[in-house]
Design a protein around this motif. Structure first.
Motif, PDB file in Angstrom:
ATOM      1  N   PRO A  29       0.806  -1.227   0.000  1.00 19.27           N
ATOM      2  CA  PRO A  29       0.000   0.000   0.000  1.00 19.27           C
ATOM      3  C   PRO A  29       0.837   1.274   0.000  1.00 19.27           C
ATOM      4  O   PRO A  29       0.513   2.231  -0.712  1.00 19.27           O
ATOM      5  CB  PRO A  29      -0.818  -0.136   1.294  1.00 19.27           C
ATOM      6  N   THR A  30       1.911   1.310   0.789  1.00 16.96           N
ATOM      7  CA  THR A  30       2.727   2.526   0.813  1.00 16.96           C
ATOM      8  C   THR A  30       3.429   2.767  -0.521  1.00 16.96           C
ATOM      9  O   THR A  30       3.672   3.916  -0.901  1.00 16.96           O
ATOM     10  CB  THR A  30       3.771   2.461   1.937  1.00 16.96           C
ATOM     11  N   ASP A  31       3.754   1.700  -1.254  1.00 14.02           N
ATOM     12  CA  ASP A  31       4.342   1.865  -2.579  1.00 14.02           C
ATOM     13  C   ASP A  31       3.311   2.459  -3.544  1.00 14.02           C
ATOM     14  O   ASP A  31       3.628   3.336  -4.353  1.00 14.02           O
ATOM     15  CB  ASP A  31       4.839   0.526  -3.113  1.00 14.02           C
ATOM     16  N   LYS A  32       2.073   1.966  -3.451  1.00 19.41           N
ATOM     17  CA  LYS A  32       1.013   2.520  -4.290  1.00 19.41           C
ATOM     18  C   LYS A  32       0.799   3.998  -3.962  1.00 19.41           C
ATOM     19  O   LYS A  32       0.603   4.828  -4.851  1.00 19.41           O
ATOM     20  CB  LYS A  32      -0.284   1.745  -4.074  1.00 19.41           C
ATOM     21  N   GLY A  33       0.837   4.322  -2.662  1.00 23.45           N
ATOM     22  CA  GLY A  33       0.663   5.709  -2.259  1.00 23.45           C
ATOM     23  C   GLY A  33       1.791   6.601  -2.742  1.00 23.45           C
ATOM     24  O   GLY A  33       1.559   7.732  -3.169  1.00 23.45           O
ATOM     25  N   ALA A  34       3.021   6.086  -2.699  1.00 22.44           N
ATOM     26  CA  ALA A  34       4.162   6.871  -3.176  1.00 22.44           C
ATOM     27  C   ALA A  34       4.053   7.145  -4.666  1.00 22.44           C
ATOM     28  O   ALA A  34       4.356   8.248  -5.132  1.00 22.44           O
ATOM     29  CB  ALA A  34       5.465   6.140  -2.853  1.00 22.44           C
ATOM     30  N   LEU A  35       3.620   6.144  -5.424  1.00 21.69           N
ATOM     31  CA  LEU A  35       3.447   6.340  -6.861  1.00 21.69           C
ATOM     32  C   LEU A  35       2.342   7.351  -7.149  1.00 21.69           C
ATOM     33  O   LEU A  35       2.466   8.193  -8.041  1.00 21.69           O
ATOM     34  CB  LEU A  35       3.141   5.007  -7.539  1.00 21.69           C
ATOM     35  N   LEU A  36       1.251   7.257  -6.386  1.00 22.63           N
ATOM     36  CA  LEU A  36       0.161   8.204  -6.574  1.00 22.63           C
ATOM     37  C   LEU A  36       0.625   9.615  -6.234  1.00 22.63           C
ATOM     38  O   LEU A  36       0.307  10.574  -6.949  1.00 22.63           O
ATOM     39  CB  LEU A  36      -1.026   7.808  -5.696  1.00 22.63           C
ATOM     40  N   PHE A  37       1.388   9.749  -5.171  1.00 23.93           N
ATOM     41  CA  PHE A  37       1.906  11.064  -4.814  1.00 23.93           C
ATOM     42  C   PHE A  37       2.788  11.610  -5.941  1.00 23.93           C
ATOM     43  O   PHE A  37       2.669  12.776  -6.339  1.00 23.93           O
ATOM     44  CB  PHE A  37       2.712  10.992  -3.524  1.00 23.93           C
ATOM     45  N   GLY A  38       3.671  10.770  -6.461  1.00 21.34           N
ATOM     46  CA  GLY A  38       4.565  11.216  -7.521  1.00 21.34           C
ATOM     47  C   GLY A  38       3.838  11.659  -8.766  1.00 21.34           C
ATOM     48  O   GLY A  38       4.299  12.561  -9.478  1.00 21.34           O
ATOM     49  N   ARG A  39       2.704  11.054  -9.016  1.00 24.80           N
ATOM     50  CA  ARG A  39       1.906  11.405 -10.196  1.00 24.80           C
ATOM     51  C   ARG A  39       1.497  12.875 -10.163  1.00 24.80           C
ATOM     52  O   ARG A  39       1.459  13.555 -11.199  1.00 24.80           O
ATOM     53  CB  ARG A  39       0.677  10.491 -10.238  1.00 24.80           C
ATOM     54  N   TYR A  40       1.195  13.381  -8.969  1.00 23.10           N
ATOM     55  CA  TYR A  40       0.756  14.772  -8.845  1.00 23.10           C
ATOM     56  C   TYR A  40       1.899  15.723  -8.492  1.00 23.10           C
ATOM     57  O   TYR A  40       1.809  16.923  -8.768  1.00 23.10           O
ATOM     58  CB  TYR A  40      -0.338  14.870  -7.776  1.00 23.10           C
ATOM     59  N   ALA A  41       2.941  15.198  -7.891  1.00 25.41           N
ATOM     60  CA  ALA A  41       4.043  16.058  -7.446  1.00 25.41           C
ATOM     61  C   ALA A  41       5.040  16.359  -8.550  1.00 25.41           C
ATOM     62  O   ALA A  41       5.781  17.345  -8.464  1.00 25.41           O
ATOM     63  CB  ALA A  41       4.768  15.395  -6.270  1.00 25.41           C
ATOM     64  N   PHE A  42       5.087  15.533  -9.588  1.00 25.54           N
ATOM     65  CA  PHE A  42       6.098  15.725 -10.629  1.00 25.54           C
ATOM     66  C   PHE A  42       6.007  17.084 -11.325  1.00 25.54           C
ATOM     67  O   PHE A  42       7.048  17.739 -11.523  1.00 25.54           O
ATOM     68  CB  PHE A  42       6.036  14.606 -11.668  1.00 25.54           C
ATOM     69  N   PRO A  43       4.830  17.552 -11.769  1.00 25.80           N
ATOM     70  CA  PRO A  43       4.813  18.794 -12.568  1.00 25.80           C
ATOM     71  C   PRO A  43       5.493  19.982 -11.903  1.00 25.80           C
ATOM     72  O   PRO A  43       6.359  20.620 -12.532  1.00 25.80           O
ATOM     73  CB  PRO A  43       3.313  19.018 -12.804  1.00 25.80           C
ATOM     74  N   PRO A  44       5.167  20.335 -10.636  1.00 22.91           N
ATOM     75  CA  PRO A  44       5.893  21.470 -10.043  1.00 22.91           C
ATOM     76  C   PRO A  44       7.347  21.145  -9.739  1.00 22.91           C
ATOM     77  O   PRO A  44       8.206  22.030  -9.783  1.00 22.91           O
ATOM     78  CB  PRO A  44       5.108  21.756  -8.750  1.00 22.91           C
ATOM     79  N   ASN A  45       7.637  19.877  -9.466  1.00 23.93           N
ATOM     80  CA  ASN A  45       9.024  19.483  -9.217  1.00 23.93           C
ATOM     81  C   ASN A  45       9.860  19.659 -10.474  1.00 23.93           C
ATOM     82  O   ASN A  45      11.015  20.100 -10.420  1.00 23.93           O
ATOM     83  CB  ASN A  45       9.062  18.039  -8.731  1.00 23.93           C
ATOM     84  N   ASP A  46       9.283  19.337 -11.604  1.00 25.37           N
ATOM     85  CA  ASP A  46       9.978  19.483 -12.883  1.00 25.37           C
ATOM     86  C   ASP A  46      10.290  20.943 -13.180  1.00 25.37           C
ATOM     87  O   ASP A  46      11.280  21.252 -13.845  1.00 25.37           O
ATOM     88  CB  ASP A  46       9.121  18.878 -13.998  1.00 25.37           C
ATOM     89  N   LEU A  47       9.446  21.837 -12.659  1.00 22.32           N
ATOM     90  CA  LEU A  47       9.658  23.271 -12.849  1.00 22.32           C
ATOM     91  C   LEU A  47      10.591  23.866 -11.797  1.00 22.32           C
ATOM     92  O   LEU A  47      10.922  25.051 -11.859  1.00 22.32           O
ATOM     93  CB  LEU A  47       8.311  24.001 -12.813  1.00 22.32           C
ATOM     94  N   ARG A  94      -3.962   5.997   9.554  1.00 21.40           N
ATOM     95  CA  ARG A  94      -3.269   5.351   8.449  1.00 21.40           C
ATOM     96  C   ARG A  94      -1.869   5.931   8.297  1.00 21.40           C
ATOM     97  O   ARG A  94      -1.572   7.016   8.812  1.00 21.40           O
ATOM     98  CB  ARG A  94      -4.038   5.531   7.129  1.00 21.40           C
ATOM     99  N   ALA A  95      -1.013   5.228   7.571  1.00 19.92           N
ATOM    100  CA  ALA A  95       0.332   5.719   7.295  1.00 19.92           C
ATOM    101  C   ALA A  95       0.264   6.909   6.343  1.00 19.92           C
ATOM    102  O   ALA A  95      -0.660   7.010   5.530  1.00 19.92           O
ATOM    103  CB  ALA A  95       1.179   4.598   6.679  1.00 19.92           C
ATOM    104  N   PRO A  96       1.244   7.822   6.421  1.00 17.58           N
ATOM    105  CA  PRO A  96       1.224   8.987   5.532  1.00 17.58           C
ATOM    106  C   PRO A  96       1.158   8.639   4.055  1.00 17.58           C
ATOM    107  O   PRO A  96       0.584   9.405   3.269  1.00 17.58           O
ATOM    108  CB  PRO A  96       2.525   9.711   5.875  1.00 17.58           C
ATOM    109  N   LEU A  97       1.743   7.510   3.649  1.00 21.21           N
ATOM    110  CA  LEU A  97       1.719   7.134   2.234  1.00 21.21           C
ATOM    111  C   LEU A  97       0.674   6.070   1.929  1.00 21.21           C
ATOM    112  O   LEU A  97       0.712   5.448   0.869  1.00 21.21           O
ATOM    113  CB  LEU A  97       3.105   6.665   1.783  1.00 21.21           C
TER     114      LEU A  97
END
Length: 282
Positions: A29-47, A94-97
């Motif tokens: 579950p935490t791996d799924k959560g990390a991937l989901l987080f990355g899906r939304y966090a990438f655009p501003p991180n890329d900038l 629940r865990a943060p991720l």
């Protein structure tokens, strides 16, 4: 927390990632959560706006469905978002991720009702009070009292200084940042190459009030060098957007949650007599 609506057969599936993604059932579950987080966090991180300088790695991992300790390390380095995940996780037990926690932060939903109010104000006090004057902190908490919750769009509207700049007469630049930095939704009209034409509602500022305009079309990227954030998109389907990227496909349930939560955060900020602190806080 997933949508159960039927997906039509004619989907646009992005080019194959650099390495095959493991079956979803093989991920913790935490791996799924990390991937989901990355899906939304990438655009501003890329900038270069937030998070560590590891945008290429983040896109590659999300596109390939490759989580693990390395991705969790990247996620924890998003200092603006991580405290919200911790707070939501504590409120929900629940865990943060955990995927429910991550989705609640980005997309909203009824779980936020258990994460606002006094506990949220206390979380903000621990985080921001040492860096603000008494008056500045009171103005920040006023948005919580008015119904604000630990959603990403609360941070954009109530913590960042852009609404304050709008109220001081600086409109065009701050309004564009507010609009792109929030998580928004739209309907895919067409797909060409690595971009899609998406119909969405943009923020407007009129008579000192933040609101949403009627739908208009915009171009959004969904793929770069064969790598993608959204698993699949199709004309007619609804997607989420962050900055100029399509982050994910969403069905009716998550679409409604994001719309309702966005309206709630806008209403909370509009009801405040004063704006958030005149400094960018993470």
């Amino acid at each position: 927390m997933t949508d159960t609506a039927h997906r039509p057969d004619q989907l646009h599936r992005p080019h194959a990632p650099h390495r095959p993604a493991p079956p979803a059932g093989d991920l913790a579950p935490t791996d799924k959560g990390a991937l989901l987080f990355g899906r939304y966090a990438f655009p501003p991180n890329d900038l270069g706006y937030c998070g560590p300088d590891r945008a290429d790695e983040l896109l590659e991992r999300v596109s390939a469905g490759a989580s693990g300790p390395g991705l969790e390390e990247v996620v924890r380095a998003f200092e603006g978002a991580w405290p919200y995940l911790e707070h939501i996780g504590e409120c929900l037990g629940r865990a943060p991720l955990d995927p429910v926690v991550v989705e609640t932060y980005w997309l909203g939903g009824p779980e936020l009702d258990r994460c606002g109010g006094a506990s949220f104000a206390s979380s903000l006090e621990e985080r921001f009070r040492p860096r603000l004057t008494r008056l500045e902190f009171e103005r920040l908490v006023a948005a919580v009292t008015a119904g604000g919750t630990p959603h990403h769009n609360f941070h954009v509207f109530a913590v960042y200084p852009w609404v304050g700049l709008l109220r001081n007469g600086h409109v065009d630049g701050p309004l564009e940042v507010l609009d792109k930095c929030r998580i928004r939704c739209g309907q895919v009209l067409s797909i060409e190459g690595d971009t899609a034409l998406v119909e969405s509602r943009h923020l407007v500022w009129e008579n000192g009030i933040l609101s949403l305009a009627p739908p208009t079309a915009e171009l959004a990227r969904f793929r770069r060098d064969g790598q993608t954030l959204a698993p699949e998109i199709r004309p007619g389907g609804y997607v989420t957007l962050h900055w100029d990227w399509i982050c994910d496909w969403i069905g009716p349930m998550r679409l409604t949650r994001l719309r309702n939560t966005t309206a709630r955060e806008i209403a909370a900020v509009n009801s405040c007599a004063y704006s958030a602190p005149a400094a960018v806080l993470s």
